[in-house]
Motif scaffolding. Sequence first.
Motif, mmCIF file in Angstrom:
data_model
loop_
_atom_site.group_PDB
_atom_site.id
_atom_site.type_symbol
_atom_site.label_atom_id
_atom_site.label_comp_id
_atom_site.label_asym_id
_atom_site.label_seq_id
_atom_site.Cartn_x
_atom_site.Cartn_y
_atom_site.Cartn_z
ATOM 1 N N GLU A 177 -8.981 -2.000 -1.898
ATOM 2 C CA GLU A 177 -7.586 -1.884 -1.488
ATOM 3 C C GLU A 177 -6.631 -2.659 -2.389
ATOM 4 O O GLU A 177 -5.578 -2.153 -2.775
ATOM 5 C CB GLU A 177 -7.430 -2.331 -0.031
ATOM 6 N N SER B 96 0.838 -1.199 0.000
ATOM 7 C CA SER B 96 0.000 0.000 0.000
ATOM 8 C C SER B 96 0.872 1.246 0.000
ATOM 9 O O SER B 96 2.075 1.185 0.251
ATOM 10 C CB SER B 96 -0.922 -0.006 1.232
ATOM 11 N N TYR C 99 -0.274 -5.835 2.314
ATOM 12 C CA TYR C 99 -1.691 -6.184 2.393
ATOM 13 C C TYR C 99 -1.828 -7.556 1.757
ATOM 14 O O TYR C 99 -1.428 -7.757 0.609
ATOM 15 C CB TYR C 99 -2.528 -5.144 1.642
#
Length: 157
Positions: A59, A31, A37
Motif C-alpha cells: 500500500e 491512497s 494511510y
Amino acid sequence: MRHRTKTHLLTQEQILELLHRAEVGRMGTFSKDGFPYIVPMHFVYFDNKIYMHGLPMGEKVDNIKYNQNVCFEVDEMLSLLYEGVENPCDVNTEFNSIIIQGYASIVDDFYEKQKALSQIVKKFTPHLLDKEMPPKMIEGTAVIRINIIKCVGRYYK
C-alpha cells in the motif's frame, strides 16, 4: 495552544539530534480512494533526506506512485507533567516532535540504494556494518526517499 506552536520551536540543531536518535517515524501517504494511510517505519536521515526501506510492493509503495506528497512525523514523549495537578484535564506532556512535508519516491539508482541501506545498517545494526550486502538483496529491496520541503520541530516542557 496556538500561541505555543509559534513559541515552542525546536532549533535546527535539536531537530537534527532528534532525527538521528529516533528509531521510528510515521509516514503519511494518500491512497487512490482519498483516504490517508499512515505507517510506522524505521528510518535514517542524511543528505537532508529521509530514507526508509521495505518490500517493493504494498500500500505505501502504491500510494507513493499515485501521489508523491507525503508527511513524515517523529516524536518522543519525555514525561507526563502531573505533579501538583488536581484536575485530570490539566495534565500535560513533555515532548519533542518533528513534522516534515516532502516528496517521496522509490529510489532506482543502485548506488543510492546501497548507500541508504548502509546508513540503515549503521544506525540499527552497527555490528553488521562490515558484512557485504548481496547485490540481489539491494536490488530486491524498496528504498523510499523523502525530499524535504518543510520541516518544523516543536517541544513542550
